[in-house]
Design a protein around this motif. Structure first.
Motif, mmCIF file in Angstrom:
data_model
loop_
_atom_site.group_PDB
_atom_site.id
_atom_site.type_symbol
_atom_site.label_atom_id
_atom_site.label_comp_id
_atom_site.label_asym_id
_atom_site.label_seq_id
_atom_site.Cartn_x
_atom_site.Cartn_y
_atom_site.Cartn_z
ATOM 1 N N ARG A 106 0.827 -1.208 0.000
ATOM 2 C CA ARG A 106 0.000 0.000 0.000
ATOM 3 C C ARG A 106 0.859 1.256 0.000
ATOM 4 N NH1 ARG A 106 -5.976 -1.062 2.101
ATOM 5 N NH2 ARG A 106 -5.932 -3.336 2.210
ATOM 6 N N VAL A 107 1.890 1.283 0.835
ATOM 7 C CA VAL A 107 2.728 2.486 0.860
ATOM 8 C C VAL A 107 3.600 2.565 -0.389
ATOM 9 C CG1 VAL A 107 2.667 2.734 3.364
ATOM 10 C CG2 VAL A 107 4.484 1.389 2.320
ATOM 11 N N GLN A 108 3.988 1.427 -0.950
ATOM 12 C CA GLN A 108 4.733 1.450 -2.212
ATOM 13 C C GLN A 108 3.889 2.062 -3.327
ATOM 14 O OE1 GLN A 108 5.753 -2.757 -2.395
ATOM 15 N NE2 GLN A 108 7.940 -2.283 -2.136
ATOM 16 N N ALA A 109 2.580 1.891 -3.231
ATOM 17 C CA ALA A 109 1.672 2.429 -4.239
ATOM 18 C C ALA A 109 1.260 3.875 -3.950
ATOM 19 C CB ALA A 109 0.424 1.556 -4.343
ATOM 20 N N GLY A 110 1.816 4.463 -2.888
ATOM 21 C CA GLY A 110 1.541 5.861 -2.575
ATOM 22 C C GLY A 110 0.653 6.101 -1.383
ATOM 23 N N GLY A 111 0.286 5.047 -0.671
ATOM 24 C CA GLY A 111 -0.563 5.208 0.506
ATOM 25 C C GLY A 111 0.141 5.910 1.655
ATOM 26 N N ARG A 112 -0.666 6.423 2.570
ATOM 27 C CA ARG A 112 -0.150 7.134 3.739
ATOM 28 C C ARG A 112 -0.195 6.265 4.983
ATOM 29 N NH1 ARG A 112 -4.336 11.890 4.033
ATOM 30 N NH2 ARG A 112 -5.660 10.104 3.500
ATOM 31 N N LEU A 113 0.607 6.647 5.960
ATOM 32 C CA LEU A 113 0.497 6.107 7.308
ATOM 33 C C LEU A 113 -0.310 7.105 8.127
ATOM 34 C CD1 LEU A 113 4.201 4.983 7.905
ATOM 35 C CD2 LEU A 113 2.266 3.526 7.274
ATOM 36 N N ILE A 114 -1.403 6.651 8.720
ATOM 37 C CA ILE A 114 -2.250 7.519 9.535
ATOM 38 C C ILE A 114 -2.321 6.925 10.938
ATOM 39 C CG2 ILE A 114 -4.516 8.583 9.806
ATOM 40 C CD1 ILE A 114 -4.939 8.258 6.793
ATOM 41 N N TYR A 115 -1.841 7.665 11.910
ATOM 42 C CA TYR A 115 -1.815 7.221 13.302
ATOM 43 C C TYR A 115 -3.012 7.821 14.030
ATOM 44 C CZ TYR A 115 3.203 6.277 12.424
ATOM 45 O OH TYR A 115 4.415 5.836 11.929
ATOM 46 N N VAL A 116 -3.678 7.013 14.852
ATOM 47 C CA VAL A 116 -4.841 7.489 15.604
ATOM 48 C C VAL A 116 -4.722 7.025 17.053
ATOM 49 C CG1 VAL A 116 -7.353 7.520 15.795
ATOM 50 C CG2 VAL A 116 -6.282 7.283 13.534
ATOM 51 N N GLY A 117 -4.916 7.944 17.997
ATOM 52 C CA GLY A 117 -4.886 7.572 19.406
ATOM 53 C C GLY A 117 -5.378 8.697 20.288
ATOM 54 N N ALA A 118 -5.450 8.413 21.578
ATOM 55 C CA ALA A 118 -5.857 9.405 22.572
ATOM 56 C C ALA A 118 -4.860 9.376 23.719
ATOM 57 C CB ALA A 118 -7.260 9.106 23.085
ATOM 58 N N GLY A 119 -4.657 10.506 24.365
ATOM 59 C CA GLY A 119 -3.759 10.559 25.522
ATOM 60 C C GLY A 119 -2.351 10.111 25.175
ATOM 61 N N THR A 120 -1.756 9.317 26.077
ATOM 62 C CA THR A 120 -0.392 8.839 25.865
ATOM 63 C C THR A 120 -0.260 8.088 24.546
ATOM 64 O OG1 THR A 120 0.044 8.674 28.240
ATOM 65 C CG2 THR A 120 1.432 7.363 26.790
ATOM 66 N N SER A 121 -1.212 7.230 24.241
ATOM 67 C CA SER A 121 -1.167 6.446 23.007
ATOM 68 C C SER A 121 -1.158 7.358 21.782
ATOM 69 C CB SER A 121 -2.362 5.499 22.929
ATOM 70 O OG SER A 121 -2.374 4.597 24.020
ATOM 71 N N GLY A 122 -1.987 8.379 21.809
ATOM 72 C CA GLY A 122 -2.033 9.316 20.690
ATOM 73 C C GLY A 122 -0.753 10.108 20.551
ATOM 74 N N ARG A 123 -0.198 10.527 21.678
ATOM 75 C CA ARG A 123 1.053 11.301 21.629
ATOM 76 C C ARG A 123 2.199 10.454 21.087
ATOM 77 N NH1 ARG A 123 -1.111 12.606 26.863
ATOM 78 N NH2 ARG A 123 -2.270 14.570 26.701
ATOM 79 N N LEU A 124 2.208 9.167 21.426
ATOM 80 C CA LEU A 124 3.238 8.276 20.893
ATOM 81 C C LEU A 124 3.082 8.112 19.390
ATOM 82 C CD1 LEU A 124 3.272 5.619 23.744
ATOM 83 C CD2 LEU A 124 5.144 7.171 23.141
ATOM 84 N N GLY A 125 1.837 8.113 18.907
ATOM 85 C CA GLY A 125 1.616 8.080 17.471
ATOM 86 C C GLY A 125 2.137 9.326 16.786
ATOM 87 N N VAL A 126 1.894 10.486 17.395
ATOM 88 C CA VAL A 126 2.436 11.746 16.858
ATOM 89 C C VAL A 126 3.953 11.674 16.796
ATOM 90 C CG1 VAL A 126 2.684 14.218 17.258
ATOM 91 C CG2 VAL A 126 0.472 13.124 17.665
ATOM 92 N N LEU A 127 4.560 11.206 17.860
ATOM 93 C CA LEU A 127 6.021 11.110 17.924
ATOM 94 C C LEU A 127 6.573 10.247 16.794
ATOM 95 C CD1 LEU A 127 8.678 11.653 19.466
ATOM 96 C CD2 LEU A 127 8.163 9.647 20.860
ATOM 97 N N ASP A 128 5.967 9.075 16.586
ATOM 98 C CA ASP A 128 6.459 8.190 15.538
ATOM 99 C C ASP A 128 6.298 8.841 14.170
ATOM 100 O OD1 ASP A 128 7.525 5.325 15.507
ATOM 101 O OD2 ASP A 128 6.106 5.260 13.860
#
Length: 293
Positions: free
Chosen positions: A54-76
């Motif tokens: 999917r990413v080879q074909a141009g897809g994106r990585l979309i991270y979703v979370g709340a609180g600590t989990s969400g912030r870790l997604g932002v960081l990555d």
């Protein structure tokens, strides 16, 4: 009661521990995070394999979370650009409560199922995207809303949870259960549950970037030299990979906007940077293949 919320029975007198013992207990418990991710390694490998086309074909990585989990997604997500030159627009992070929630908890934001779905649709999620859904409980409404919206359009969904048989893992195309168990401080999933999420996300995204030819051997050859430290790193990586001195490495890097891959191929093949770029393009960015051609 969720295992992550269940009071641990082995440290009921934690508040009375001498400081040295307290610190040792907190550090030692983090080792369980490593064990949990190791146990989930086959699922993470499956997630990388499913995400790659999917990413080879141009897809994106979309991270979703709340609180600590969400912030870790932002960081990555934000670290992918300087480390691997991954475009900003192809690493999107959604945090319950919006950008402000990165710094101040937004009360009730994680409980909004509809908002999770709305936020995902607002970034125009498509079937070619890969959506990473992270929740320690595995049942955060905001994350579940986003998960269901992602599945509705056919995006690949990868759910990370810290409880067995959690909805986020069960409803995702690929579920990754990080079974970290009870926390030393009951319910504080910013401790080893959060550590396991950081390791798992780091492992997933790094493995994916390796498969996308962002690494030569174990050298970070597709970095963005956006500051003085990274400029020096680019020079040292190029010199190390080619055997030239740092002055020679810098000279070629200055001709190709400090793109380490291009410099390595140009120096190793003793060709100009334009020819090096052409070789890399023909090899789909694979340095090893470009050097062999």
């Amino acid at each position: 009661m969720l295992k992550t919320e269940t009071p641990a029975q082995d440290h009921v007198l934690l508040d009375q521990y001498p400081t040295a013992e307290l610190v040792n207990v907190l550090v030692d418990d983090q080792m369980n995070a490593v064990d949990a991710v190791r146990a989930a390694a086959p699922r993470i490998a499956a997630a990388v394999a499913a995400a790659l086309p999917r990413v080879q074909a141009g897809g994106r990585l979309i991270y979703v979370g709340a609180g600590t989990s969400g912030r870790l997604g932002v960081l990555d997500s934000v670290e992918l650009y300087p480390t691997f030159s991954w475009p900003h627009g192809r690493a999107v992070a959604l945090l319950a409560g919006g950008t402000d929630a990165m710094f101040v908890a937004v009360e009730g934001a994680e409980d909004d199922l509809v908002q999770g779905a709305d936020d995902l649709r607002a970034v125009n999620v498509m079937s070619g995207d890969v959506v990473l859904l992270v929740a320690a409980s595995g049942a955060t409404p905001y994350v579940l809303g986003a998960l269901r919206a992602a599945r509705a359009v056919g995006a690949l969904t990868i759910g990370f949870a810290n409880n067995v048989d959690a909805p986020v893992a069960n409803e995702a195309d690929i579920g990754v259960t990080l079974d970290t168990g009870t926390e030393v401080i009951s319910g504080s999933t910013r401790l080893k549950a959060g550590t396991s999420q950081k390791i798992a996300l780091n492992t997933f995204s790094t493995a994916l970037m390796v498969r996308l030819n962002k690494v030569y051997g174990n050298l970070m050859v597709d970095l963005k030299a956006t500051n003085a430290k990274l400029v020096l790193r680019a020079i040292r990586l190029t010199a190390f990979a080619t055997g030239v001195d740092e002055a020679a490495a810098r000279a070629v890097l200055e001709q190709c906007d400090f793109h380490v891959k291009t410099a390595i191929v140009a120096l190793s093949k003793q060709t100009g940077v334009e020819q090096a770029r052409a070789l890399l393009e023909a090899a789909d960015g694979n340095v090893r293949q470009a050097l062999a051609d």
